[in-house]
Design an enzyme around this catalytic site. Structure first.
Site, PDB file in Angstrom:
ATOM      1  N   HIS A  72       0.861  -1.123   0.248  1.00 27.78           N
ATOM      2  CA  HIS A  72       0.269  -0.212  -0.058  1.00 27.78           C
ATOM      3  C   HIS A  72       0.837   1.156   0.091  1.00 27.78           C
ATOM      4  O   HIS A  72       1.829   1.333   0.812  1.00 27.78           O
ATOM      5  CB  HIS A  72      -0.749  -0.089   0.980  1.00 27.78           C
ATOM      6  CG  HIS A  72      -2.112  -0.914   1.019  1.00 27.78           C
ATOM      7  ND1 HIS A  72      -3.303  -0.516   1.511  1.00 27.78           N
ATOM      8  CD2 HIS A  72      -2.533  -2.007   0.188  1.00 27.78           C
ATOM      9  CE1 HIS A  72      -4.086  -1.384   1.438  1.00 27.78           C
ATOM     10  NE2 HIS A  72      -3.688  -2.533   0.186  1.00 27.78           N
ATOM     11  N   TYR A 201      -9.506   5.824   6.953  1.00 32.93           N
ATOM     12  CA  TYR A 201      -9.437   5.961   8.451  1.00 32.93           C
ATOM     13  C   TYR A 201     -10.402   7.317   8.616  1.00 32.93           C
ATOM     14  O   TYR A 201     -10.329   8.207   7.874  1.00 32.93           O
ATOM     15  CB  TYR A 201      -8.097   6.355   9.078  1.00 32.93           C
ATOM     16  CG  TYR A 201      -7.213   5.466   9.264  1.00 32.93           C
ATOM     17  CD1 TYR A 201      -6.447   5.129   8.319  1.00 32.93           C
ATOM     18  CD2 TYR A 201      -6.929   4.762  10.464  1.00 32.93           C
ATOM     19  CE1 TYR A 201      -5.430   4.070   8.502  1.00 32.93           C
ATOM     20  CE2 TYR A 201      -6.041   3.885  10.777  1.00 32.93           C
ATOM     21  CZ  TYR A 201      -5.425   3.304   9.705  1.00 32.93           C
ATOM     22  OH  TYR A 201      -4.330   2.589   9.908  1.00 32.93           O
ATOM     23  N   PRO A 293      -4.806   0.536  18.345  1.00 36.73           N
ATOM     24  CA  PRO A 293      -4.670  -0.044  17.166  1.00 36.73           C
ATOM     25  C   PRO A 293      -4.587   0.987  16.056  1.00 36.73           C
ATOM     26  O   PRO A 293      -4.186   0.805  14.728  1.00 36.73           O
ATOM     27  CB  PRO A 293      -5.598  -0.970  16.922  1.00 36.73           C
ATOM     28  CG  PRO A 293      -6.721  -0.766  17.947  1.00 36.73           C
ATOM     29  CD  PRO A 293      -6.308   0.024  19.037  1.00 36.73           C
ATOM     30  N   LYS A 297       0.638  -0.159  14.969  1.00 39.33           N
ATOM     31  CA  LYS A 297       1.972  -0.200  15.447  1.00 39.33           C
ATOM     32  C   LYS A 297       2.103  -1.430  16.340  1.00 39.33           C
ATOM     33  O   LYS A 297       3.359  -1.670  16.385  1.00 39.33           O
ATOM     34  CB  LYS A 297       2.188   1.081  16.284  1.00 39.33           C
ATOM     35  CG  LYS A 297       2.254   2.532  15.490  1.00 39.33           C
ATOM     36  CD  LYS A 297       3.787   2.399  14.754  1.00 39.33           C
ATOM     37  CE  LYS A 297       3.650   3.695  13.680  1.00 39.33           C
ATOM     38  NZ  LYS A 297       3.484   3.057  12.466  1.00 39.33           N
ATOM     39  N   TYR A 385       3.378   6.513  10.199  1.00 34.91           N
ATOM     40  CA  TYR A 385       2.709   5.717   9.892  1.00 34.91           C
ATOM     41  C   TYR A 385       3.619   4.660   9.238  1.00 34.91           C
ATOM     42  O   TYR A 385       3.394   3.347   9.461  1.00 34.91           O
ATOM     43  CB  TYR A 385       1.593   6.014   8.892  1.00 34.91           C
ATOM     44  CG  TYR A 385       0.681   5.005   8.630  1.00 34.91           C
ATOM     45  CD1 TYR A 385      -0.498   5.065   9.492  1.00 34.91           C
ATOM     46  CD2 TYR A 385       0.535   4.329   7.373  1.00 34.91           C
ATOM     47  CE1 TYR A 385      -1.455   3.947   9.333  1.00 34.91           C
ATOM     48  CE2 TYR A 385      -0.155   3.080   7.425  1.00 34.91           C
ATOM     49  CZ  TYR A 385      -1.376   3.208   8.042  1.00 34.91           C
ATOM     50  OH  TYR A 385      -2.209   2.105   7.888  1.00 34.91           O
TER      51      TYR A 385
HETATM   52  P1  RFL Z   1       0.230 -11.848  21.766  1.00 35.05           P
HETATM   53  O1  RFL Z   1      -0.182 -11.983  20.399  1.00 35.05           O
HETATM   54  O2  RFL Z   1      -0.779 -11.393  22.698  1.00 35.05           O
HETATM   55  O3  RFL Z   1       0.646 -13.358  22.122  1.00 35.05           O
HETATM   56  C1  RFL Z   1       1.050 -13.701  23.611  1.00 35.05           C
HETATM   57  C2  RFL Z   1       0.711 -15.124  23.616  1.00 35.05           C
HETATM   58  O4  RFL Z   1       1.125 -15.656  24.723  1.00 35.05           O
HETATM   59  C3  RFL Z   1       0.109 -16.571  25.472  1.00 35.05           C
HETATM   60  N1  RFL Z   1       0.062 -16.491  26.776  1.00 35.05           N
HETATM   61  C4  RFL Z   1       0.635 -17.319  27.609  1.00 35.05           C
HETATM   62  N2  RFL Z   1       1.379 -18.615  27.184  1.00 35.05           N
HETATM   63  C5  RFL Z   1       1.945 -19.277  28.316  1.00 35.05           C
HETATM   64  N3  RFL Z   1       1.651 -19.075  29.643  1.00 35.05           N
HETATM   65  C6  RFL Z   1       0.827 -17.986  29.985  1.00 35.05           C
HETATM   66  N4  RFL Z   1       0.556 -17.769  31.270  1.00 35.05           N
HETATM   67  C7  RFL Z   1       0.292 -17.121  29.094  1.00 35.05           C
HETATM   68  N5  RFL Z   1      -0.529 -15.993  28.874  1.00 35.05           N
HETATM   69  C8  RFL Z   1      -0.468 -15.756  27.545  1.00 35.05           C
HETATM   70  C9  RFL Z   1      -1.009 -16.104  24.777  1.00 35.05           C
HETATM   71  O5  RFL Z   1      -1.886 -17.025  24.531  1.00 35.05           O
HETATM   72  C10 RFL Z   1      -0.520 -15.658  23.317  1.00 35.05           C
HETATM   73  O6  RFL Z   1      -0.651 -16.695  22.482  1.00 35.05           O
HETATM   74  O7  RFL Z   1       1.566 -10.936  21.796  1.00 35.05           O
HETATM   75  P2  RFL Z   1       2.652 -10.708  20.970  1.00 35.05           P
HETATM   76  O8  RFL Z   1       3.192 -11.977  20.414  1.00 35.05           O
HETATM   77  O9  RFL Z   1       3.643  -9.761  21.688  1.00 35.05           O
HETATM   78  O10 RFL Z   1       2.054 -10.044  19.883  1.00 35.05           O
HETATM   79  C11 RFL Z   1       1.563  -8.555  19.655  1.00 35.05           C
HETATM   80  C12 RFL Z   1       0.631  -8.572  18.677  1.00 35.05           C
HETATM   81  O11 RFL Z   1      -0.463  -9.471  18.906  1.00 35.05           O
HETATM   82  C13 RFL Z   1      -0.385  -7.014  19.028  1.00 35.05           C
HETATM   83  O12 RFL Z   1       0.669  -6.108  19.154  1.00 35.05           O
HETATM   84  C14 RFL Z   1      -0.958  -6.694  17.774  1.00 35.05           C
HETATM   85  O13 RFL Z   1      -2.052  -7.605  17.372  1.00 35.05           O
HETATM   86  C15 RFL Z   1      -1.497  -5.379  17.914  1.00 35.05           C
HETATM   87  N6  RFL Z   1      -2.513  -5.091  16.735  1.00 35.05           N
HETATM   88  C16 RFL Z   1      -1.855  -4.257  15.635  1.00 35.05           C
HETATM   89  N7  RFL Z   1      -0.806  -4.378  15.581  1.00 35.05           N
HETATM   90  C17 RFL Z   1      -0.257  -3.793  14.157  1.00 35.05           C
HETATM   91  O14 RFL Z   1       1.109  -3.727  14.248  1.00 35.05           O
HETATM   92  N8  RFL Z   1      -0.888  -3.774  13.289  1.00 35.05           N
HETATM   93  C18 RFL Z   1      -2.167  -3.567  13.141  1.00 35.05           C
HETATM   94  O15 RFL Z   1      -2.806  -3.260  12.221  1.00 35.05           O
HETATM   95  C19 RFL Z   1      -2.765  -3.956  14.378  1.00 35.05           C
HETATM   96  N9  RFL Z   1      -4.340  -3.939  14.733  1.00 35.05           N
HETATM   97  C20 RFL Z   1      -3.971  -5.008  16.537  1.00 35.05           C
HETATM   98  C21 RFL Z   1      -4.630  -4.420  15.786  1.00 35.05           C
HETATM   99  C22 RFL Z   1      -4.577  -5.484  17.866  1.00 35.05           C
HETATM  100  C23 RFL Z   1      -5.990  -5.547  18.148  1.00 35.05           C
HETATM  101  N10 RFL Z   1      -6.434  -6.202  19.129  1.00 35.05           N
HETATM  102  C24 RFL Z   1      -7.668  -6.988  19.265  1.00 35.05           C
HETATM  103  C25 RFL Z   1      -5.772  -6.031  20.488  1.00 35.05           C
HETATM  104  C26 RFL Z   1      -6.215  -4.509  15.975  1.00 35.05           C
HETATM  105  C27 RFL Z   1      -6.628  -5.342  17.074  1.00 35.05           C
HETATM  106  C28 RFL Z   1      -8.203  -5.120  16.813  1.00 35.05           C
HETATM  107  C1  PHB Z   2      -6.351  -4.106  10.658  1.00 31.45           C
HETATM  108  O1  PHB Z   2      -6.660  -4.544   9.233  1.00 31.45           O
HETATM  109  O2  PHB Z   2      -6.780  -5.022  11.386  1.00 31.45           O
HETATM  110  C2  PHB Z   2      -5.895  -2.792  10.970  1.00 31.45           C
HETATM  111  C3  PHB Z   2      -5.312  -1.726   9.856  1.00 31.45           C
HETATM  112  C4  PHB Z   2      -5.189  -0.806  10.222  1.00 31.45           C
HETATM  113  C5  PHB Z   2      -4.981  -0.188  11.684  1.00 31.45           C
HETATM  114  C6  PHB Z   2      -5.659  -1.259  12.502  1.00 31.45           C
HETATM  115  C7  PHB Z   2      -6.032  -2.592  12.102  1.00 31.45           C
HETATM  116  O3  PHB Z   2      -4.562   0.845  12.139  1.00 31.45           O
END
Ligand code: RFL
Ligand code: PHB
Length: 397
Positions: A72, A201, A293, A297, A385
């Site tokens: 993108h 956005y 989110p 990042k 970004y």
């Molecule tokens: P995770 O993915 O939470 O994984 C942690 C893992 O640890 C396990 N765990 C345990 N295991 C053993 N013993 C325990 N006691 C434990 N407790 C927990 C869990 O089951 C899990 O499998 O953390 P990690 O690996 O640091 O990854 C981080 C990312 O997942 C997170 O930062 C992103 O998803 C955030 N995020 C976004 N990030 C981006 O860079 N770009 C995006 O577009 C973006 N969109 C988002 C997002 C997060 C969202 N939510 C729901 C929080 C959109 C959303 C809606």
């Molecule tokens: C997504 O596609 O889940 C997404 C994309 C951009 C964002 C947050 C989430 O800023």
């Protein structure tokens, strides 16, 4: 059992760290509380910065990502009913982002893990850390009713915000900074073509919305909702109706709706815990910090923490130097606070805050109007970004 590094958590942070260490010949074991299917079922991030793409390439994860990921070169900001494009490529001198979902990143990493022959234990219950402040840390866990022990040189806490690793550190050794936002994001995933070829956005008087995607046939949409809402309040039809109301007429017209394949509500939070190293325990990713989110990042920060951590551990084993480990926290936190600031600012600019009234909307619209018409303003959004370079602000000799 004995290994060099025990990694707690098989999200993107833990799996990526495991892969980078394995490639460097460092033995590691991953302990994950959930099943692999459960981890893959969580729909989260969608946008990768170039820096994260580079780390995934280094881990050997590039093949499908480059084939299926969508490059993108910009995104749209929609306010006062009109869309304005932020041309990332032009404003940043050629930088772009890659739309490739966290689910796919995780799937690729899981496949590489299986091929590596390194041990992963899913459904590991009651993971408990022992002696992480000594030279001989160990971890215990339960699986199928049996207690197991793993001795290691280091413990990597990659277990997310609700994990056990950060919680194992004495409160007096840790400082936590937190802001909880008074709303959540309701996300919907559907096998429908995205409404637009780039992300939109949306700042609307009805609340924030985001039009994102996972592929040319799979859309991901979000709506700002009150924290009191539950999924029972939101049938698919209610979601599509509300999204349409927040879009401009052309996008509302173009929107293709369909049955949801996933729907969830996520709270929004800014959170940083300092430091990230406690003796032989090192935190990475969401275990140490959370961003709202809006700036996309979270996953990207996780990838850079892991890159710094893998480099530091490799330096420890290959060069017998702990300089990287000693500097790990500081190196990560500088980058983290920059991303925290951008995510907080972009969230504040785009959402309705309860009780702030119409003047807040007017301030936001005036700021957005300034940002899109000022080269400096647009560039500020664009360079944050796409992600600041790893050496941003590092003084050169
Ligand atoms: P995770 O993915 O939470 O994984 C942690 C893992 O640890 C396990 N765990 C345990 N295991 C053993 N013993 C325990 N006691 C434990 N407790 C927990 C869990 O089951 C899990 O499998 O953390 P990690 O690996 O640091 O990854 C981080 C990312 O997942 C997170 O930062 C992103 O998803 C955030 N995020 C976004 N990030 C981006 O860079 N770009 C995006 O577009 C973006 N969109 C988002 C997002 C997060 C969202 N939510 C729901 C929080 C959109 C959303 C809606
Ligand atoms: C997504 O596609 O889940 C997404 C994309 C951009 C964002 C947050 C989430 O800023």
């Amino acid at each position: 059992m004995r290994t060099q590094v025990v990694i707690v958590g098989a999200g993107p942070s833990g799996l990526l760290l495991g892969q980078l260490l394995h490639k460097a010949g460092i033995d590691n074991v991953i302990l994950e509380r959930q099943s692999a299917e459960y981890v893959l079922g969580r729909i989260r991030a969608g946008v990768l910065e170039q820096v994260a793409v580079d780390v995934l390439d280094e881990a050997g994860m590039g093949e499908r990502m480059h084939r299926e990921g969508l490059v993108h070169e910009g995104f749209d900001l929609l306010f006062q009913g009109q869309r304005h494009r932020i041309d990332l490529k032009r404003l940043t001198g050629g930088k772009t982002v890659l739309v490739y979902g966290q689910t796919e990143v995780t799937r690729d990493l899981m496949a590489a893990r299986a091929a590596s022959g390194q041990t992963s234990v899913y459904e590991a219950q009651h993971v408990t850390l022992h002696d992480h402040d000594s030279a001989h840390p160990w971890v215990s866990y339960e699986k199928d009713g049996q207690t197991h022990r793993i001795d290691a040189d280091f413990i990597a806490g990659c277990d997310g915000f609700h994990g056990v690793c950060r919680a194992s550190v004495p409160r007096s050794a840790i400082t936590e900074y937190e802001k909880v936002y008074p709303f959540g994001w309701l996300g919907l995933l559907a096998d429908t073509p995205p409404v637009h070829e780039e992300l939109i956005y949306v700042n609307s008087p009805r609340g924030f919305a985001l039009c994102s995607m996972r592929s040319r046939t799979r859309s991901r949409y979000y709506l700002q909702v009150p924290l009191s809402d539950t999924l029972d309040n939101w049938s698919d039809q209610a979601f599509w109706d509300e999204l349409r109301r927040r879009l401009d007429p052309a996008a509302a017209e173009a929107l293709v709706t369909g049955p949801s394949i996933e729907k969830s509500i996520a709270p929004l939070r800014s959170f940083v815990s300092e430091p990230m190293r406690f003796g032989r325990l090192l935190l990475a990713g969401d275990a140490a910090h959370i961003v709202p989110p809006t700036g996309a990042k979270g996953l990207n920060l996780a990838a850079t923490d892991v890159k710094y951590l893998a480099d530091a551990l490799i330096e420890h084993y290959q060069e017998r130097s702990d300089a990287g480990l000693d500097g790990y926290s500081q190196r990560c936190l500088r980058r983290i606070w920059r991303a925290e600031r951008f995510s907080w600012w972009f969230t504040s600019l785009m959402h309705r805050f309860p009780g702030e009234g119409e003047i807040a909307q007017k301030f936001q619209e005036a700021e957005l109007d300034y940002l899109i018409h000022s080269e400096a303003g647009a560039r500020t959004i664009a360079e944050n970004y796409v992600g600041l370079p790893l050496d941003f602000g590092v003084r050169r000799a």
